[in-house]
Design an enzyme around this catalytic site. Structure first.
Site, PDB file in Angstrom:
ATOM      1  CG  ASP A 138      -2.096  -0.839   1.133  1.00  0.00           C
ATOM      2  OD1 ASP A 138      -2.607  -0.967   0.015  1.00  0.00           O
ATOM      3  OD2 ASP A 138      -2.533  -1.401   2.159  1.00  0.00           O
TER       4      ASP A 138
HETATM    5  C1  BGC Z   1       0.508   1.248   6.365  1.00  0.00           C
HETATM    6  C2  BGC Z   1       0.162   0.053   5.540  1.00  0.00           C
HETATM    7  C3  BGC Z   1      -1.329  -0.011   5.363  1.00  0.00           C
HETATM    8  C4  BGC Z   1      -1.834   1.305   4.791  1.00  0.00           C
HETATM    9  C5  BGC Z   1      -3.327   1.311   4.562  1.00  0.00           C
HETATM   10  C6  BGC Z   1      -0.105   2.491   5.793  1.00  0.00           C
HETATM   11  O1  BGC Z   1       0.134   3.581   6.627  1.00  0.00           O
HETATM   12  O2  BGC Z   1       1.894   1.372   6.466  1.00  0.00           O
HETATM   13  O3  BGC Z   1       0.658  -1.114   6.124  1.00  0.00           O
HETATM   14  O4  BGC Z   1      -1.660  -1.062   4.531  1.00  0.00           O
HETATM   15  O5  BGC Z   1      -1.482   2.356   5.647  1.00  0.00           O
HETATM   16  O6  BGC Z   1      -4.075   1.430   5.689  1.00  0.00           O
HETATM   17  C1  NOJ Z   2      -1.399  -3.728   5.508  1.00  0.00           C
HETATM   18  C2  NOJ Z   2      -2.585  -3.886   4.639  1.00  0.00           C
HETATM   19  O1  NOJ Z   2      -3.674  -4.325   5.389  1.00  0.00           O
HETATM   20  C3  NOJ Z   2      -2.301  -4.854   3.514  1.00  0.00           C
HETATM   21  O2  NOJ Z   2      -3.389  -4.919   2.651  1.00  0.00           O
HETATM   22  C4  NOJ Z   2      -1.065  -4.452   2.794  1.00  0.00           C
HETATM   23  O3  NOJ Z   2      -0.832  -5.407   1.814  1.00  0.00           O
HETATM   24  C5  NOJ Z   2       0.113  -4.312   3.719  1.00  0.00           C
HETATM   25  N1  NOJ Z   2      -0.228  -3.419   4.766  1.00  0.00           N
HETATM   26  C6  NOJ Z   2       1.359  -3.826   3.015  1.00  0.00           C
HETATM   27  O4  NOJ Z   2       1.301  -2.464   2.739  1.00  0.00           O
END
Ligand code: BGC
Ligand code: NOJ
Length: 817
Positions: free
Chosen positions: A487
């Site tokens: 993400d």
């Molecule tokens: C986090 C991710 C997460 C994303 C969406 C980011 O701040 O580092 O792990 O998937 O937010 O909520």
């Molecule tokens: C947490 C999110 O829930 C997941 O969908 C994502 O793949 C990982 N972070 C990596 O960013």
């Protein structure tokens, strides 16, 4: 340093001191009513949706970290001394303390001033309520006169609104107190037909429903006025903060034990029968009263607890391993499976690190969660798949998240995460392999939750597949969109404004940046869909999937191979990310894992090469980091990934979720020792002795362990709700222990450390129970050539689906190398 120990025979983790480095939590409930509970009784409850139907209030990021929850106070009426049997909130020095976190329950026991208290918190199956069963024993040699006070703070339902809209909320709170039961009915007068209640099995000496009266001005939960003076105020809340507190007076003879049951519940009335008498504004209690009465009766509570234990016996009994490694056994047999239930239920919504108001259920997340859950309660997995698919867009894209209460796609976050659709194919594949329920593919499912748009689920999978083909970039690789699995790799975002969401702000049309990760995922999913299509005799479609997968593989070879590993992506300028050409972020874990799992490079040594590179550049003793070298500064064309300080989260943290991708990849190459070694590095049980560094619960996986560039390398964060749960479970059970589901039966293909001499797995699968004994006399890492099934030799390593038999099927397998 340890803060407790495992009790495997009871399937409990026993916390032996209350001041754990972080709240060590547990989940109550596994169906519709849920609670989070910490080892000091902190936390909150909700019905189905942590945001929209919050029952009790909780203040996140509090000081202390965990403050507020399901509190009880014990007061010695002879001297006025009072304490909390769960340590918080008074934090009196207890003579004994123990918290046993088990499957769906937590029992906190303590002793103070020779009064023993034990409170067992759990949610009975099939009910929308939680029980607190309190047992008190007088260990003194004289009678004890004590008072018990309970305390919870009601949330005004929508947790987001509850925490922000005070000009309204301070005027809306309403309660009723009838027959000693406290009813919370804020907004019941108008558009709600649900209320909460808090009941107590003992005769009350008093009650309070006004928080501020119970606590007294300028006081907190560590010193409530009612408890200090030893008498409730019998307050009735009108607005402000509705609260629930019972006061019970008890006399305990020397050695005597008494029990009090508290029931906190949620109840709905039919819309046309909300009030009794009908013309009044009084809650109609006709249907709730029997429920309350039932659970104030100790025999029913004990029976419900027994049922819960049996439920978990049955659920966990589906896969039980007995290997030479205690950490593997307890994770596979108990805790990892249990965590998979929590991630299935919560997705990433409600933990001590997810506020329950931020996110609903993630499309990508929930599909992956199925990998670890699908065998436990297949009917619920089926329902989830259909709910998820109904939020798919007609284009084949997907709403990134949906709210569990409404089951509607979440417009705030929208779509455009171009990996999303493929996880549906993998989730459905896992479900069918487990159950053989091909009928799910014919289920009519809406697109975008639009009535009339129904198409068979199979058509949804086709659209997932086509979605990528319709969105290819300059190199022929899939366009990344807002982001792929990572993400935080935001290649179209170019965010320079504080507070902007990296995930939803897009200022580029996104026609250039491409993802090698999605390319690998596409190949993975396309092969799965090809098999599904072939099984349905749709041979042309099957061929088409394979052809497109092959084409994509070629593109990956041409533009996605960097010489010693797979490239990660191409940015908006068409430059590679995760390549030796880069200054920082030369190699990423995700593309190595996904491409090898998709079977890319298995034949020509590229897979092996990529995994060697992972070992050389990314592996640390605490797990495998996400990329190297770390991003030392913010790169506007990469987004959030470079916003994290070095070594944390997606910026070269050990993002545990994708460690199992490498573990699985290693097993595919037959490297049992290395796969197991990687598994052990992140296994929380194996990290129990470094509790001071690890800090999170030793019984569940954390999302992240700080990477080698971080000052706190080895420190875990964000426990419980992470894709790590399902993927490590999947990796350990299906790839290391190697008892793997397939469309045609159960595959027996362990890939283990050569030093393991033997292990057994008991697996219930499609109506049969298999007791599989694996022997390894020649110290090999893999290689089952044939099976002895109930004494008869069967060539190969597949246990074909067979009609259910009353007796377990005994299987022997030997590793031949
Ligand atoms: C986090 C991710 C997460 C994303 C969406 C980011 O701040 O580092 O792990 O998937 O937010 O909520
Ligand atoms: C947490 C999110 O829930 C997941 O969908 C994502 O793949 C990982 N972070 C990596 O960013």
């Amino acid at each position: 340093m340890r803060y407790g120990h495992f009790d495997d025979s009871n399937r409990e983790y026993v916390i032996t001191r209350p001041d754990t480095p972080l709240p060590w939590i547990n989940y109550l409930g596994c169906e519709a009513y849920f609670g989070i509970i910490s080892n000091t009784a902190g936390g909150y409850s909700f019905y189905r949706d942590a945001r929209l139907r919050r029952i009790t209030r909780y203040r996140y990021n509090n000081v202390p970290f965990d403050f507020g929850g399901r509190y009880l106070y014990i007061r010695d009426n002879d001297n006025g001394q009072f304490w909390s049997p769960s340590w918080q909130p008074t934090r009196s020095k207890l003579d004994k303390y123990e918290c046993r976190n088990g499957m769906g329950y937590s029992t906190i026991s303590s002793s103070f001033a020779k009064i023993d208290a034990q409170t067992c918190y759990f949610v009975p199956l099939g009910e929308t309520l939680e029980i607190w069963k309190l047992q008190l024993t007088n260990r003194r040699n004289k009678p004890a006169k004590i008072s018990i006070f309970s305390s919870i703070e009601f949330c005004l339902w929508d947790a987001q609104d509850d925490a922000t809209n005070f000009q309204r909320n301070f005027s809306t709170g309403q309660v009723e107190v009838v027959d000693g039961v406290i009813y919370h009915k804020t907004e019941y007068r108008e558009r709600r037909n649900h209320f909460a209640y808090f009941a107590c099995s003992a005769k009350l000496a008093g009650f309070d429903t006004k928080r501020d009266t119970f606590l007294g001005p300028y006081r907190s939960w560590d010193n409530p006025a009612a408890v200090e003076r030893g008498k409730s105020f019998n307050s009735i809340a009108h607005g402000w903060a509705p609260h629930g507190s019972h006061h019970v007076k008890l006399n305990l003879k020397p050695g005597e034990t008494k029990q009090i049951i508290f029931v906190l519940g949620y109840h709905e009335n039919p819309v046309d029968q909300k009030f009794a008498p009908p013309a009044s504004q009084t809650i109609n209690k006709k249907t709730v009263k029997p429920v309350i009465a039932k659970y104030l009766d100790a025999a029913n509570v004990d029976a419900a607890f027994q049922k819960l234990r049996e439920y978990w016996d049955s659920v966990l009994g589906i896969y039980q391993a007995n290997s030479p490694d205690v950490h593997t056994n307890r994770m596979v047999n108990i805790w990892n499976a249990y965590q998979c239930m929590a991630t299935f239920n919560m997705s990433r919504s409600a933990s001590f690190y997810e506020s329950g108001i931020g996110r609903g259920l993630g499309f990508r997340d929930s599909n992956q969660d199925l990998l670890g859950f699908v065998h436990m309660v297949p009917a619920r997995a089926r329902e989830r798949i259909l709910d998820l698919a109904a939020t798919q867009l007609k284009t084949g894209g997907a709403f990134h998240q949906y709210q569990p209460l409404t089951k509607r796609g979440n417009n705030d976050i929208g779509s455009g995460f171009n990996d999303d659709p493929h996880w549906l194919i993998l989730g459905v594949g896992a479900y069918i392999k487990e159950t053989g329920d091909w009928s799910i593919l014919d289920e009519p499912v809406q697109f975008e939750n639009e009535p009339g748009s129904e198409q068979p689920l199979y058509e949804h999978l086709r659209r997932s597949f086509n979605y990528t083909l319709e969105r290819l970039g300059p190199h022929g690789l899939p366009l990344i969109g807002r982001a792929d699995w990572n993400d935080c790799l935001n290649l179209n975002c170019f965010s320079d404004t504080p507070g902007q969401s990296f995930q939803t702000t897009t200022n580029k049309d996104g026609k250039v940046a491409e993802s090698v990760f999605i390319a690998g995922l596409f190949v993975f999913a396309a092969k799965e869909l090809a098999t599904i299509a072939a099984k349905r005799n749709l041979n042309d479609q099957s061929m088409q999937c394979l052809k497109e997968a092959e084409k994509m593989e070629k593109v990956i070879y041409r533009h996605g191979w960097d010489g010693a590993w797979f490239v990660r992506a191409y940015d908006d300028f068409g430059k590679p990310i995760g390549s030796k050409k880069c200054d920082e972020g030369k190699i990423f874990i995700e593309s190595q894992g996904i491409c090898v799992m998709a079977g890319i490079g298995l034949r020509d040594g590229k897979a092996k090469r990529a995994l060697e590179s992972v070992n050389k550049h990314l592996a640390t003793r605490h797990g495998i980091v996400l990329q190297q070298p770390v991003f030392s500064k913010y790169y506007i064309h990469m987004g959030e990934i470079s916003s994290y300080p070095p070594g944390y989260k997606e910026n070269a943290g050990i993002f545990c979720h994708n460690n199992p991708w490498i573990i699985i990849s290693e097993t595919m190459l037959g490297n049992g020792a290395r796969a197991f070694d990687y598994y052990t590095r992140i296994n929380p049980s194996a990290r129990e002795n470094i509790g001071d560094l690890h800090r999170c619960e030793p019984y569940v996986f954390a999302q992240m362990i700080a990477g080698k560039d971080a000052p706190t390398h080895g420190e875990a964060k964000n426990s419980w709700l992470t894709g790590t749960a399902a993927w490590t479970y999947f990796a350990a059970t299906q790839w290391i222990l190697g008892i793997r589901t397939s469309y045609d039966g159960l595959i027996v293909d362990p890939v283990i450390p050569a030093k393991w001499k033997t292990f057994t797995v008991t697996r219930r699968f499609r109506g049969n129970t298999y007791i599989i004994e694996v022997k390894n006399p020649k110290a090999k890492q893999r290689g089952v050539k044939n099976l002895i099934v109930d004494g008869k030799e069967l060539p190969g390593n597949l246990l074909p689906i067979s009609p259910p038999q009353p007796k377990p099927i005994h299987v022997q397998a030997t590793l031949a190398g």
